[in-house]
Design an enzyme around this catalytic site. Structure first.
Site, PDB file in Angstrom:
ATOM      1  N   LYS A  20       0.819  -1.218   0.000  1.00 42.42           N
ATOM      2  CA  LYS A  20       0.000   0.000   0.000  1.00 42.42           C
ATOM      3  C   LYS A  20       0.850   1.264   0.000  1.00 42.42           C
ATOM      4  O   LYS A  20       0.341   2.335  -0.301  1.00 42.42           O
ATOM      5  CB  LYS A  20      -1.031  -0.016   1.125  1.00 42.42           C
ATOM      6  CG  LYS A  20      -0.592   0.449   2.482  1.00 42.42           C
ATOM      7  CD  LYS A  20      -1.846   0.811   3.286  1.00 42.42           C
ATOM      8  CE  LYS A  20      -1.524   0.935   4.760  1.00 42.42           C
ATOM      9  NZ  LYS A  20      -2.659   1.464   5.512  1.00 42.42           N
ATOM     10  N   ASP A  21       2.141   1.132   0.319  1.00 47.84           N
ATOM     11  CA  ASP A  21       3.015   2.296   0.291  1.00 47.84           C
ATOM     12  C   ASP A  21       3.718   2.467  -1.056  1.00 47.84           C
ATOM     13  O   ASP A  21       4.465   3.424  -1.236  1.00 47.84           O
ATOM     14  CB  ASP A  21       4.060   2.192   1.412  1.00 47.84           C
ATOM     15  CG  ASP A  21       3.411   2.279   2.782  1.00 47.84           C
ATOM     16  OD1 ASP A  21       2.441   3.041   2.921  1.00 47.84           O
ATOM     17  OD2 ASP A  21       3.871   1.578   3.702  1.00 47.84           O
ATOM     18  N   THR A  50      -5.621   8.785  13.988  1.00 47.48           N
ATOM     19  CA  THR A  50      -5.276   8.264  12.666  1.00 47.48           C
ATOM     20  C   THR A  50      -4.819   9.435  11.802  1.00 47.48           C
ATOM     21  O   THR A  50      -5.348  10.539  11.930  1.00 47.48           O
ATOM     22  CB  THR A  50      -6.440   7.540  11.959  1.00 47.48           C
ATOM     23  OG1 THR A  50      -5.989   7.128  10.657  1.00 47.48           O
ATOM     24  CG2 THR A  50      -7.672   8.415  11.788  1.00 47.48           C
ATOM     25  N   ARG A  55       1.348  10.501  15.058  1.00 46.87           N
ATOM     26  CA  ARG A  55       2.558  10.296  14.270  1.00 46.87           C
ATOM     27  C   ARG A  55       3.483   9.275  14.915  1.00 46.87           C
ATOM     28  O   ARG A  55       3.349   8.934  16.078  1.00 46.87           O
ATOM     29  CB  ARG A  55       3.289  11.628  14.121  1.00 46.87           C
ATOM     30  CG  ARG A  55       2.490  12.639  13.322  1.00 46.87           C
ATOM     31  CD  ARG A  55       3.262  13.923  13.183  1.00 46.87           C
ATOM     32  NE  ARG A  55       4.634  13.658  12.766  1.00 46.87           N
ATOM     33  CZ  ARG A  55       5.639  14.484  12.981  1.00 46.87           C
ATOM     34  NH1 ARG A  55       5.444  15.601  13.618  1.00 46.87           N
ATOM     35  NH2 ARG A  55       6.841  14.169  12.564  1.00 46.87           N
ATOM     36  N   ARG A  78       3.249   4.938  18.281  1.00 44.81           N
ATOM     37  CA  ARG A  78       1.804   5.197  18.316  1.00 44.81           C
ATOM     38  C   ARG A  78       1.137   4.466  19.473  1.00 44.81           C
ATOM     39  O   ARG A  78       0.305   5.019  20.176  1.00 44.81           O
ATOM     40  CB  ARG A  78       1.146   4.731  17.018  1.00 44.81           C
ATOM     41  CG  ARG A  78       1.492   5.627  15.879  1.00 44.81           C
ATOM     42  CD  ARG A  78       0.794   5.172  14.628  1.00 44.81           C
ATOM     43  NE  ARG A  78       1.343   5.909  13.512  1.00 44.81           N
ATOM     44  CZ  ARG A  78       0.672   6.228  12.425  1.00 44.81           C
ATOM     45  NH1 ARG A  78      -0.572   5.859  12.288  1.00 44.81           N
ATOM     46  NH2 ARG A  78       1.248   6.896  11.465  1.00 44.81           N
ATOM     47  N   CYS A  92      -1.511   7.900  -2.538  1.00 46.44           N
ATOM     48  CA  CYS A  92      -1.753   7.091  -1.346  1.00 46.44           C
ATOM     49  C   CYS A  92      -2.394   7.922  -0.238  1.00 46.44           C
ATOM     50  O   CYS A  92      -2.790   7.400   0.780  1.00 46.44           O
ATOM     51  CB  CYS A  92      -0.498   6.371  -0.874  1.00 46.44           C
ATOM     52  SG  CYS A  92       0.798   7.471  -0.349  1.00 46.44           S
ATOM     53  N   ARG A 151      -8.383   8.594   4.399  1.00 48.16           N
ATOM     54  CA  ARG A 151      -9.314   7.533   4.014  1.00 48.16           C
ATOM     55  C   ARG A 151     -10.110   7.048   5.229  1.00 48.16           C
ATOM     56  O   ARG A 151     -11.343   6.936   5.185  1.00 48.16           O
ATOM     57  CB  ARG A 151      -8.512   6.367   3.409  1.00 48.16           C
ATOM     58  CG  ARG A 151      -9.296   5.102   3.144  1.00 48.16           C
ATOM     59  CD  ARG A 151      -8.365   3.973   2.689  1.00 48.16           C
ATOM     60  NE  ARG A 151      -7.370   3.620   3.698  1.00 48.16           N
ATOM     61  CZ  ARG A 151      -7.597   2.834   4.738  1.00 48.16           C
ATOM     62  NH1 ARG A 151      -8.785   2.300   4.908  1.00 48.16           N
ATOM     63  NH2 ARG A 151      -6.645   2.579   5.628  1.00 48.16           N
ATOM     64  N   ARG A 152      -9.389   6.769   6.328  1.00 48.42           N
ATOM     65  CA  ARG A 152     -10.078   6.286   7.527  1.00 48.42           C
ATOM     66  C   ARG A 152     -10.939   7.385   8.129  1.00 48.42           C
ATOM     67  O   ARG A 152     -12.098   7.151   8.496  1.00 48.42           O
ATOM     68  CB  ARG A 152      -9.045   5.832   8.567  1.00 48.42           C
ATOM     69  CG  ARG A 152      -8.321   4.582   8.153  1.00 48.42           C
ATOM     70  CD  ARG A 152      -7.154   4.254   9.076  1.00 48.42           C
ATOM     71  NE  ARG A 152      -6.492   3.034   8.637  1.00 48.42           N
ATOM     72  CZ  ARG A 152      -5.201   2.788   8.785  1.00 48.42           C
ATOM     73  NH1 ARG A 152      -4.410   3.674   9.354  1.00 48.42           N
ATOM     74  NH2 ARG A 152      -4.689   1.652   8.363  1.00 48.42           N
TER      75      ARG A 152
HETATM   76  C1  DPM Z   1      -0.578   4.533   3.804  1.00 49.00           C
HETATM   77  C2  DPM Z   1      -1.520   4.966   4.740  1.00 49.00           C
HETATM   78  C3  DPM Z   1      -1.036   4.607   6.018  1.00 49.00           C
HETATM   79  C4  DPM Z   1       0.223   3.949   5.804  1.00 49.00           C
HETATM   80  C5  DPM Z   1      -2.805   5.687   4.412  1.00 49.00           C
HETATM   81  C6  DPM Z   1      -4.066   4.810   4.563  1.00 49.00           C
HETATM   82  C7  DPM Z   1      -1.707   4.863   7.321  1.00 49.00           C
HETATM   83  C8  DPM Z   1      -1.296   6.187   7.946  1.00 49.00           C
HETATM   84  C9  DPM Z   1      -1.872   6.382   9.312  1.00 49.00           C
HETATM   85  C10 DPM Z   1      -0.632   4.670   2.343  1.00 49.00           C
HETATM   86  N1  DPM Z   1       0.481   3.965   4.460  1.00 49.00           N
HETATM   87  O1  DPM Z   1      -4.031   3.644   4.958  1.00 49.00           O
HETATM   88  O2  DPM Z   1      -5.158   5.340   4.282  1.00 49.00           O
HETATM   89  O3  DPM Z   1      -2.595   5.556   9.870  1.00 49.00           O
HETATM   90  O4  DPM Z   1      -1.573   7.423   9.903  1.00 49.00           O
HETATM   91  C11 DPM Z   1       1.253   1.813   6.694  1.00 49.00           C
HETATM   92  C12 DPM Z   1       0.860   0.812   7.636  1.00 49.00           C
HETATM   93  C13 DPM Z   1       1.145  -0.430   7.019  1.00 49.00           C
HETATM   94  C14 DPM Z   1       1.713  -0.150   5.769  1.00 49.00           C
HETATM   95  C15 DPM Z   1       0.292   1.016   8.993  1.00 49.00           C
HETATM   96  C16 DPM Z   1      -1.222   1.159   9.080  1.00 49.00           C
HETATM   97  C17 DPM Z   1       0.966  -1.833   7.594  1.00 49.00           C
HETATM   98  C18 DPM Z   1      -0.110  -2.629   6.894  1.00 49.00           C
HETATM   99  C19 DPM Z   1       0.207  -3.185   5.528  1.00 49.00           C
HETATM  100  C20 DPM Z   1       1.139   3.342   6.824  1.00 49.00           C
HETATM  101  N2  DPM Z   1       1.782   1.211   5.617  1.00 49.00           N
HETATM  102  O5  DPM Z   1      -1.896   1.446   8.090  1.00 49.00           O
HETATM  103  O6  DPM Z   1      -1.742   0.977  10.215  1.00 49.00           O
HETATM  104  O7  DPM Z   1       1.262  -3.794   5.294  1.00 49.00           O
HETATM  105  O8  DPM Z   1      -0.648  -3.031   4.667  1.00 49.00           O
END
Ligand code: DPM
Length: 408
Positions: free
Chosen positions: A112-113, A159, A181, A187, A275, A163-164
């Site tokens: 997702k990143d 958060t 952050r 967190r 993203c 999106r969330r």
């Molecule tokens: C991206 C988002 C977040 C990450 C945006 C989203 C969450 C940021 C936040 C694109 N990357 O999800 O809408 O919560 O402040 C990230 C996480 C993981 C990969 C952590 C998470 C782990 C899960 C995975 C941060 N990137 O989302 O809680 O491998 O999919």
């Protein structure tokens, strides 16, 4: 593929680049003797790299895999405003350079990143089996009995994901959403040791990989909060022209996950959402069908657009779920599948999945998604406090965007 001695006659070593571990130490007891028996808490990035390393080692027992860690720019400058850095590849740039300059052969990412368009010459050589893709709620120890629906009015949910925040504001208008952050360890500490947040929303996948499953209070289903494109899947990136490494990664690929994320990424790419766009999905793969639900929201959640489409997936060999192909059959084709390597025999599924994502995006665009996303983009660009998703989109207070700390 690299060799420790410059040729392939000796033991071949595959070098895996990873973001450096935060190496935060968990102090077991406050006495001097016991402090020496502390155990390091690995960052999510390093845990994920270990998962892929172990899978590769199992698939290729005769090869050596070495993890090379490096501190990325984003890790070094967590307190500098994002507006002053202006880079999306904050956490991956050093790794990208190491890959390009052949200091490492592969890099592990949370899919997702990874942007839907990869840098020139780079491919996703394998998408591993998806963890639970849902978002989850981690409650403050004082509220363990509560759910999002029963938390008191005005409770603060941590958060930084628009999106969330958009989806949950729509469902729970009495809750307040604030940015949180830091990496996952930070967190969790902010939640459990502070009084700021009543709960956090995180991806189940990261929480599980950290070993915190027992802290999950609630799993969010698609009627409440759909997940991010690619969420829960690990992607292994390598050089497009490194065909031996591409072949080596083949056994790690998971067919159902691969078709699901190709559809999701094709949707995202066609919507031209980044993203940080309020775009979410819910994907189901059955034996012969791929179902994709996509949604876009205004930042305050007042507008919502969702639609579901499906495509048949005809399996030539339904007994196998593996992408494994004989080495010389590995064929690389990046453009059509949002960076994911295509393998002979699977091209058909990948193209069906890709078309599904494109068609769903076209449907959403014609129903008004372009206007909703454009408005969200303008509000973000106007330097609205995207790190404070609770503020209504029109109330710019001139606050600078801060570094969106990526957890992986
Ligand atoms: C991206 C988002 C977040 C990450 C945006 C989203 C969450 C940021 C936040 C694109 N990357 O999800 O809408 O919560 O402040 C990230 C996480 C993981 C990969 C952590 C998470 C782990 C899960 C995975 C941060 N990137 O989302 O809680 O491998 O999919």
């Amino acid at each position: 593929m690299a060799s420790s001695n410059g040729n392939h006659t000796g033991a071949t070593t595959i070098r895996i680049g990873s973001r450096e571990s935060e190496m935060q130490y968990t102090v077991i007891a406050p006495t001097q003797e016991q402090v020496s028996s502390v155990s390091p808490t690995l960052s999510l990035a390093l845990k994920q790299t270990h998962i892929v390393r172990d899978a590769l080692q199992k698939a290729h027992p005769h090869l050596k895999f070495e993890i090379i860690t490096m501190k990325t720019h984003g890790d070094k400058i967590l307190n500098v405003a994002l507006s002053k850095i202006g880079s999306k590849s904050l956490f991956t740039k050093e790794l990208e350079i190491a890959l390009e300059e052949k200091h490492v052969d592969i890099v592990v990412h949370s899919l997702k990143d990874l942007p839907t368009t990869l840098p020139e010459g780079r491919v996703i050589g394998a998408v591993c089996e998806r963890e639970d893709p849902r978002d989850v709620v981690i409650m403050h120890p004082k509220h363990l009995e509560a759910s999002l629906a029963t938390l008191p009015k005005g409770s603060v949910i941590g958060t930084s994901s628009v999106r969330r925040a958009a989806q949950l504001k729509r469902k729970f208008p009495d809750l307040v959403f604030e940015s949180v952050r830091g990496n996952l360890n930070t967190r969790l500490r902010k939640l459990e040791e502070g009084d700021t947040y009543h709960a956090l929303i995180l991806a189940a996948a990261g929480v599980m990989r950290m070993g915190w499953e027992d802290k999950i209070s609630q799993y969010l289903e698609e009627d409440t909060c759909m997940y991010a494109v690619g969420q829960g899947a690990l992607a292994v990136e390598c050089r497009e022209d490194d065909s031996s490494t591409v072949a080596l990664l083949s056994p790690l690929g998971h067919l159902n996950t691969t078709v699901a994320v190709i559809a999701e990424r094709a949707l995202m790419c066609t919507l031209e959402g980044g993203c940080s766009a309020p775009v979410a999905v819910h994907t189901k793969v059955t034996e012969d069908q791929l179902n994709l639900q996509g949604g876009v929201w205004s930042l305050d959640g007042s507008e919502e657009l969702r639609h579901t489409m499906s495509t048949p997936l005809a399996e030539p060999d339904s007994s196998s779920d593996s992408l494994e192909q004989p080495v010389k059959m590995a064929k690389v084709s990046t453009t059509p599948y949002t960076g994911v390597v295509s393998r002979q025999g699977l091209d058909h599924f990948m193209s069906q999945a890709h078309n599904l994502g494109v068609n769903l995006a076209k449907h959403l665009l014609s129903a008004g998604a372009d206007r909703i996303l454009q408005a969200a983009k303008e509000q973000n660009n106007a330097n609205l406090p995207s790190n404070n998703p609770n503020l209504p989109p029109s109330s710019s207070n001139g606050q600078k965007k801060e570094v969106e700390v990526n957890d992986s």
